[in-house]
Design a protein around this motif. Structure first.
Motif, PDB file in Angstrom:
ATOM      1  N   UNK A 268      72.998  62.700  34.162  1.00  0.00           N
ATOM      2  CA  UNK A 268      72.918  61.548  33.273  1.00  0.00           C
ATOM      3  C   UNK A 268      72.141  60.440  33.966  1.00  0.00           C
ATOM      4  N   UNK A 269      71.561  59.540  33.184  1.00  0.00           N
ATOM      5  CA  UNK A 269      70.785  58.449  33.769  1.00  0.00           C
ATOM      6  C   UNK A 269      70.622  57.347  32.736  1.00  0.00           C
ATOM      7  N   UNK A 270      70.688  56.104  33.187  1.00  0.00           N
ATOM      8  CA  UNK A 270      70.498  54.972  32.289  1.00  0.00           C
ATOM      9  C   UNK A 270      69.894  53.802  33.045  1.00  0.00           C
ATOM     10  N   UNK A 271      69.028  53.070  32.373  1.00  0.00           N
ATOM     11  CA  UNK A 271      68.503  51.808  32.894  1.00  0.00           C
ATOM     12  C   UNK A 271      69.145  50.668  32.116  1.00  0.00           C
ATOM     13  N   UNK A 272      69.671  49.701  32.843  1.00  0.00           N
ATOM     14  CA  UNK A 272      70.206  48.487  32.226  1.00  0.00           C
ATOM     15  C   UNK A 272      69.190  47.366  32.427  1.00  0.00           C
ATOM     16  N   UNK A 273      68.721  46.816  31.336  1.00  0.00           N
ATOM     17  CA  UNK A 273      67.738  45.731  31.449  1.00  0.00           C
ATOM     18  C   UNK A 273      68.362  44.470  32.025  1.00  0.00           C
ATOM     19  N   UNK A 274      69.653  44.321  31.811  1.00  0.00           N
ATOM     20  CA  UNK A 274      70.356  43.155  32.362  1.00  0.00           C
ATOM     21  C   UNK A 274      71.815  43.531  32.607  1.00  0.00           C
ATOM     22  N   UNK A 275      72.150  43.757  33.876  1.00  0.00           N
ATOM     23  CA  UNK A 275      73.521  44.127  34.236  1.00  0.00           C
ATOM     24  C   UNK A 275      74.063  43.099  35.214  1.00  0.00           C
ATOM     25  N   UNK A 276      75.091  42.373  34.788  1.00  0.00           N
ATOM     26  CA  UNK A 276      75.670  41.342  35.649  1.00  0.00           C
ATOM     27  C   UNK A 276      76.313  41.983  36.869  1.00  0.00           C
ATOM     28  N   UNK A 277      76.099  41.434  38.062  1.00  0.00           N
ATOM     29  CA  UNK A 277      76.765  41.967  39.260  1.00  0.00           C
ATOM     30  C   UNK A 277      78.279  41.962  39.078  1.00  0.00           C
ATOM     31  N   UNK A 278      78.935  42.980  39.625  1.00  0.00           N
ATOM     32  CA  UNK A 278      80.385  43.038  39.524  1.00  0.00           C
ATOM     33  C   UNK A 278      80.917  44.450  39.610  1.00  0.00           C
ATOM     34  N   UNK A 279      82.224  44.576  39.397  1.00  0.00           N
ATOM     35  CA  UNK A 279      82.899  45.863  39.473  1.00  0.00           C
ATOM     36  C   UNK A 279      82.914  46.535  38.103  1.00  0.00           C
ATOM     37  N   UNK A 280      82.471  47.781  38.068  1.00  0.00           N
ATOM     38  CA  UNK A 280      82.477  48.594  36.857  1.00  0.00           C
ATOM     39  C   UNK A 280      83.254  49.875  37.156  1.00  0.00           C
ATOM     40  N   UNK A 281      83.397  50.714  36.150  1.00  0.00           N
ATOM     41  CA  UNK A 281      84.011  52.023  36.383  1.00  0.00           C
ATOM     42  C   UNK A 281      83.252  53.060  35.576  1.00  0.00           C
ATOM     43  N   UNK A 282      83.300  54.286  36.049  1.00  0.00           N
ATOM     44  CA  UNK A 282      82.744  55.392  35.281  1.00  0.00           C
ATOM     45  C   UNK A 282      83.856  56.417  35.091  1.00  0.00           C
ATOM     46  N   UNK A 283      83.929  56.960  33.878  1.00  0.00           N
ATOM     47  CA  UNK A 283      85.023  57.861  33.532  1.00  0.00           C
ATOM     48  C   UNK A 283      84.468  59.203  33.065  1.00  0.00           C
ATOM     49  N   UNK A 284      85.040  60.254  33.595  1.00  0.00           N
ATOM     50  CA  UNK A 284      84.795  61.600  33.074  1.00  0.00           C
ATOM     51  C   UNK A 284      86.182  62.188  32.864  1.00  0.00           C
TER      52      UNK A 284
END
Length: 469
Positions: free
Chosen positions: A68-84
């Motif tokens: 999988x792959x994605x470009x974010x044009x604007x992603x605010x710095x911070x903590x995210x999560x990824x779920x499978x």
């Protein structure tokens, strides 16, 4: 951390890193452009969820190579999560990070490796998480220790973790914003162990040590900001606040009430304390929801549930979770003593579908396990085999929650569990909703005619065997 074929992984990453390089100049005009991608080995679903504060930002579909792959044009710095599903982990983005991850669903946490711009800090987070999990799994007997020996043991482990944190901080030179999470990953598991010590010690040994706790044992509480919004969805912090409230809520009540009334009063007390200590609405709602979910799994008394929910609704402003909690409350009522267990579909080792109603017509003990929790898998089967020897009038059924048919069969082929009927969950969401399964440490006892005797117990509880009599 588990190793994998680095050459193969680098081959997969090369074309994407070429993309990163070709976009290097783009960052000047696009201040917060960021990239996230990776590969899922042995996927359970055809997608990965990218989330912020438990809300899905994007659904990332896996291609034919499970990438999988994605470009974010604007992603605010911070903590995210990824779920499978059913697993998740955190990923932290600084400005313009380009992060790749490889994960194997058969060993989700242990297989995770990050690379790309921003990889080092994220590899630190997962490594610290795995260190905490290993320590937690080896801590059971530690809670049997007297308070001095317990303190010496957990303090020594904390010292080692702080040294590891300091070394990595100096080496990686991460940002101050990331340091909030890096330090929390070290501090809050240690604080949690101290909060749960008197409770677990009493459960395991029968000894009440509250009166023996030194006055400075909880001095660290003075430095904790219960309203830290940045940590409001970070599990070490949320878990700590829940453990602290469990401890503080229980201290005022000992043996003056029935077990059912004690549970109600203790949990309403926890709601009151949370409302007093936590003023930030977001943090407060998260903690109130945790208290509510936990309590509703423990108490099956309809009158008590109403009293508890009245207090919960008075403090909570989270309308989205209120409905979910009411839904769980309704499901729990169907699991009260004397009811029939709601029917779910299960799978046997031949791949045939078995309805739970087929075996729920006699005395039965149902327990759960997952390959992802190996130490629990072995420990719970050892316990069940002992109970089977002492209570032949019961049938014992082990249900695997989330492994594939192949992985489940392969795991069982290495063991001899004579006397235990092994089945696999065919639809986890259906089982979770009907039987309210939120954790692997859960046991259901059916009594005469297969009617519910206790749907919310645990084979590791001190008096579990008494419930079989």
């Amino acid at each position: 951390m588990h190793k994998f074929n680095n050459i193969k992984f680098l081959g997969f990453l090369f074309p994407i890193f070429a993309l990163f390089c070709s976009c290097k100049n783009e960052f000047k005009g696009c201040e917060y452009v960021a990239y996230f991608g990776g590969e899922v080995v042995n996927p359970n679903t055809p997608y990965v969820l990218f989330c912020k504060d438990n809300e899905v930002i994007d659904t990332l579909k896996l291609d034919k190579n499970n990438r999988f792959f994605i470009q974010f044009d604007s992603l605010a710095p911070g903590l995210y999560s990824f779920k499978h599903e059913p697993e998740y982990q955190y990923v932290y983005f600084d400005k313009n990070d380009s992060i790749m991850v490889r994960v194997n669903s058969k060993d989700f946490d242990g297989s995770i490796v990050f690379c790309g711009r921003g990889d080092q800090k994220n590899n630190y987070l997962i490594e610290q998480y795995l260190r905490n999990e290993k320590e937690k799994n080896n801590m059971f007997e530690t809670f049997d220790y007297d308070i001095d020996k317990f303190s010496h043991t957990v303090d020594s482990l904390y010292k080692i973790s702080k040294k590891f944190y300091a070394t990595k901080k100096e080496e990686i030179k991460w940002s101050d914003d990331f340091d909030v999470y890096a330090k929390a990953a070290v501090d809050y598991p240690y604080y949690s162990r101290k909060e749960v010590y008197p409770i677990i010690h009493k459960i395991r040994t029968g000894e009440d040590v509250y009166e023996k706790i030194p006055k400075d044992f909880y001095d660290f509480r003075k430095n904790i900001n219960c309203n830290n919004v940045a940590l409001s969805n970070y599990s070490p912090f949320v878990m700590y606040l829940s453990n602290m409230l469990n401890n503080m809520g229980a201290i005022n009540y000992h043996n003056h009430f029935s077990e059912m009334d004690l549970a109600l009063k203790t949990n309403i007390n926890k709601l009151n304390i949370a409302d007093t200590l936590i003023k930030n609405e977001k943090v407060k709602n998260t903690i109130l929801n945790n208290i509510a979910f936990t309590y509703l799994l423990e108490d099956q008394n309809m009158v008590n549930n109403k009293k508890f929910l009245d207090t919960y609704h008075k403090y909570s402003t989270d309308k989205s979770q209120k409905n979910e909690i009411l839904k769980i409350g309704d499901a729990i009522q169907l699991l009260t003593v004397g009811n029939s267990l709601p029917n779910v579909a299960l799978t046997n080792r031949d791949g045939d579908t078995i309805q739970s109603s087929n075996f729920a017509n006699k005395k039965t003990v149902i327990f759960f396990w997952s390959e992802n929790a190996l130490s629990h898998f072995e420990a719970v089967h050892k316990k069940i085999l002992a109970f089977h020897k002492n209570h032949p009038e019961y049938q014992f059924i082990g249900i695997n929650l989330n492994d594939s048919q192949e992985a489940w069969e392969n795991k069982l082929s290495n063991y001899n569990f004579n006397g235990i009927t092994e089945l696999r969950c065919a639809d986890f969401e259906d089982l979770k909703d009907k039987w309210v399964i939120t954790k692997v440490h859960r046991t259901i006892i059916l009594g005469d005619k297969g009617l519910i005797k206790n749907a919310f117990t645990n084979v590791f509880e001190l008096n579990f065997e008494d419930e079989l009599k």
